[in-house]
Scaffold this motif. Structure first.
Motif, short mmCIF file in Angstrom:
data_model
loop_
_atom_site.label_atom_id
_atom_site.label_comp_id
_atom_site.label_asym_id
_atom_site.label_seq_id
_atom_site.Cartn_x
_atom_site.Cartn_y
_atom_site.Cartn_z
N LEU A 1 0.83 -1.19 0.00
CA LEU A 1 0.00 0.00 0.00
C LEU A 1 0.87 1.25 0.00
CD1 LEU A 1 -2.03 -2.21 1.32
CD2 LEU A 1 -3.23 -0.19 2.17
N SER A 2 0.53 2.19 -0.86
CA SER A 2 1.22 3.48 -0.86
C SER A 2 0.78 4.27 0.38
CB SER A 2 0.85 4.26 -2.12
OG SER A 2 -0.52 4.66 -2.07
N PHE A 3 1.45 5.40 0.62
CA PHE A 3 1.06 6.22 1.77
C PHE A 3 -0.38 6.70 1.64
CE2 PHE A 3 0.73 10.49 3.75
CZ PHE A 3 0.72 10.05 5.07
N GLN A 4 -0.80 7.08 0.43
CA GLN A 4 -2.18 7.54 0.27
C GLN A 4 -3.18 6.43 0.55
OE1 GLN A 4 -3.04 9.69 -3.33
NE2 GLN A 4 -1.37 11.15 -3.03
N GLU A 5 -2.87 5.21 0.14
CA GLU A 5 -3.76 4.09 0.46
C GLU A 5 -3.79 3.83 1.96
OE1 GLU A 5 -3.56 1.39 -3.61
OE2 GLU A 5 -1.85 1.36 -2.25
N PHE A 6 -2.63 3.94 2.60
CA PHE A 6 -2.54 3.80 4.06
C PHE A 6 -3.36 4.89 4.74
CE2 PHE A 6 -0.43 5.19 7.98
CZ PHE A 6 -0.36 4.01 8.71
N LEU A 7 -3.27 6.11 4.23
CA LEU A 7 -4.01 7.24 4.78
C LEU A 7 -5.52 6.99 4.70
CD1 LEU A 7 -3.11 10.06 5.90
CD2 LEU A 7 -3.54 10.96 3.61
N SER A 8 -5.97 6.50 3.56
CA SER A 8 -7.41 6.18 3.40
C SER A 8 -7.86 5.14 4.41
CB SER A 8 -7.69 5.67 1.99
OG SER A 8 -7.52 6.69 1.04
N ALA A 9 -7.00 4.13 4.64
CA ALA A 9 -7.38 3.02 5.52
C ALA A 9 -7.36 3.41 6.99
CB ALA A 9 -6.43 1.84 5.29
N THR A 10 -6.52 4.38 7.36
CA THR A 10 -6.33 4.67 8.79
C THR A 10 -6.93 5.99 9.25
OG1 THR A 10 -4.15 5.63 8.30
CG2 THR A 10 -4.21 3.30 8.92
N VAL A 11 -6.89 7.00 8.40
CA VAL A 11 -7.37 8.33 8.80
C VAL A 11 -8.67 8.70 8.10
CG1 VAL A 11 -6.79 10.78 8.96
CG2 VAL A 11 -5.00 9.07 9.25
N LEU B 1 7.49 6.41 -5.32
CA LEU B 1 7.74 6.64 -6.74
C LEU B 1 7.47 5.39 -7.57
CD1 LEU B 1 11.02 8.79 -6.58
CD2 LEU B 1 8.68 9.60 -7.01
N LYS B 2 7.75 4.21 -6.99
CA LYS B 2 7.52 2.96 -7.71
C LYS B 2 6.04 2.75 -8.03
CE LYS B 2 10.03 0.10 -8.71
NZ LYS B 2 10.85 -0.11 -9.92
N THR B 3 5.16 3.34 -7.22
CA THR B 3 3.72 3.17 -7.46
C THR B 3 3.20 4.09 -8.56
OG1 THR B 3 2.98 4.81 -5.83
CG2 THR B 3 3.38 2.58 -5.03
N CYS B 4 4.02 5.09 -8.94
CA CYS B 4 3.61 6.03 -10.00
C CYS B 4 3.90 5.40 -11.37
CB CYS B 4 4.37 7.34 -9.88
SG CYS B 4 4.12 8.20 -8.31
N GLU B 5 2.96 5.52 -12.27
CA GLU B 5 3.12 4.92 -13.59
C GLU B 5 4.09 5.71 -14.46
OE1 GLU B 5 -0.16 2.67 -15.71
OE2 GLU B 5 -1.31 4.15 -14.55
N ASN B 6 4.82 4.97 -15.26
CA ASN B 6 5.64 5.57 -16.33
C ASN B 6 6.71 6.54 -15.83
OD1 ASN B 6 3.99 4.18 -18.25
ND2 ASN B 6 2.48 5.82 -18.08
N LEU B 7 7.29 6.23 -14.69
CA LEU B 7 8.42 7.01 -14.20
C LEU B 7 9.66 6.13 -14.20
CD1 LEU B 7 7.15 9.03 -11.07
CD2 LEU B 7 7.41 9.83 -13.42
#
Length: 437
Positions: free
Chosen positions: A146-156, A346-352
């Motif tokens: 889970l990315s930080f944003q996914e973690f944020l959705s799940a916890t906060v 950064l690994k979760t971002c596409e095409n970087l």
């Protein structure tokens, strides 16, 4: 828990050029859950086949790979009718029956009406191990913790994630302490789904650490069970050396720190095995800023990061109090942990394309340089609010990039040649660079 990857699966379902889909990723990043959740939400029926220790399926695929015969056999095995377009067919641990992987070619060519998604632990090993698997006959999807944003959705809560996606930094600044607190928690918990779910439900750091220990133990078992026996000790030594490698001021990976006198040739196979498993991210050096950066990659110089920031903390025995309350003795490793976090997002971002920069004299190092396909973006990582960035300035004077990023705990601010991007907003880096140009 919400996973952004499910949106890609919806896009795959509707694609006119849909092929059987292979989901790649390290063990326990949530591949099975994602496939089942997608099937539950998007299809009338789901037929789930686990190929691990499944002698009946091994036998079914052992003879000819006629798709009609295979579908009939799967229907008999599952007791369910497979309706084209209405049923999602899930092949899990598909690497255990290599001919099931080979069959995907025939499903694509002769029976494209069937919707098939596949996954498996160590799938990368199977694909690189000489399996009869034609290129161009499948779609691929990489799944990470889970990315930080996914973690944020799940916890906060999702509203905090929405603010980041909208890049409403004025509102974000008003609630920045919530983001900073969540980020420190993420440094400890990481993004492995079981650990995140446990933390979201119970907020128990000790239980999270026990889960992380179990995951690391499972990885160690995989080394012995699946890797060629002659490289198992080298895999273990290399894997266990990563935290100390990252703790160095110059984080370039040095084989001599794995074992005194160690050389690249000794450990190449071990490194490739860990990379194919999805357990490490290899970030190569470049010494210029041309597009594509891949053309300027120095294959001999690289940094090595692990799959998850929480697992890195577990490997080092890092205590939650040290992370959450701060500790003077922790300053040295905090930079390593922050770079690990940034790499992971950064690994979760596409095409970087992700690299790092040093000049030939070694007097200037930029933590990451990103190839967006349109421009090269230097990214300097700061663990706290210290905004001195001597190397970044030297880089910019030499290459004059259109945009530069400095990420830290400081608030968002756009200057002439520089964007100060909060660490908790790193996932938006790709979108921010597009919107500025």
């Amino acid at each position: 828990m919400y996973r952004k990857a499910i949106e890609k699966l919806y896009g795959w379902k509707e694609s006119k050029r849909r092929k059987p889909l292979l989901i790649e990723g390290a063990r326990q990043v949530g591949k099975t859950w994602l496939m089942k959740e997608f099937g539950r939400k998007a299809y009338k029926n789901v037929v789930y086949i686990n190929f691990d220790s499944n002698s009946r399926m091994a036998e079914l695929f052992s003879t000819d790979l006629d798709t009609e015969r295979l579908i009939m056999g799967i229907e008999l095995y599952s007791g369910k009718k497979i309706e084209p377009g209405q049923t999602l067919l899930i092949f899990d641990e598909v690497q255990e029956v290599p001919r099931a992987l080979s069959s995907l070619k025939y499903f694509y060519e002769n029976a494209p009406q069937y919707h098939i998604v596949c996954a498996g632990s160590l799938l990368g090993i199977a694909l690189h191990g000489g399996t009869s698997f034609p290129v161009g006959k499948v779609d691929f999807l990489s799944l990470y913790p889970l990315s930080f944003q996914e973690f944020l959705s799940a916890t906060v809560g999702e509203r905090y994630t929405e603010l980041l996606e909208k890049q409403d930094f004025e509102m974000i600044s008003a609630f920045k302490q919530t983001y900073i607190d969540a980020l420190k928690q993420y440094y400890f918990v990481g993004g492995m789904p079981e650990a995140v779910q446990c933390f979201a439900e119970d907020k128990d750091f000790n239980e999270v650490r026990e889960i992380q220990k179990r995951i690391l133990a499972a990885y160690e078992q995989d080394f012995s069970k699946h890797a060629p026996i002659e490289i198992v000790p080298k895999i273990r030594m290399l894997w266990n050396s990563i935290p100390s490698q990252l703790a160095k001021e110059n984080k370039k990976f040095i084989y001599g720190l794995v074992r005194e006198g160690g050389r690249a040739k000794e450990y190449e196979a071990a490194l490739m095995w860990l990379s194919d498993c999805g357990l490490v991210h290899k970030v190569s050096r470049v010494n210029t800023a041309g597009i594509p950066l891949k053309a300027y990659e120095d294959l001999k110089a690289f940094k090595l990061f692990v799959v998850d920031v929480g697992l890195l903390g577990c490997m080092t025995g890092l205590m939650q109090r040290t992370l959450l309350d701060g500790n003077d003795l922790f300053q040295e490793f905090k930079g390593a942990l922050t770079e690990q976090y940034v790499c992971q997002q950064l690994k979760t971002c596409e095409n970087l394309g992700i690299y790092y920069y040093t000049n030939d004299r070694g007097s200037c190092e930029v933590d990451f340089v990103i190839d967006t396909g349109i421009q090269v973006v230097p990214v300097e990582v700061k663990a706290e609010v210290n905004l001195r960035a001597k190397s970044l300035k030297m880089y910019c004077e030499k290459f004059s990039p259109e945009i530069s990023i400095r990420t830290s705990m400081a608030d968002y601010k756009k200057e002439d040649w520089l964007v100060n991007l909060p660490l908790y907003a790193v996932e938006e880096l790709g979108q921010i660079t597009k919107s500025i140009l």
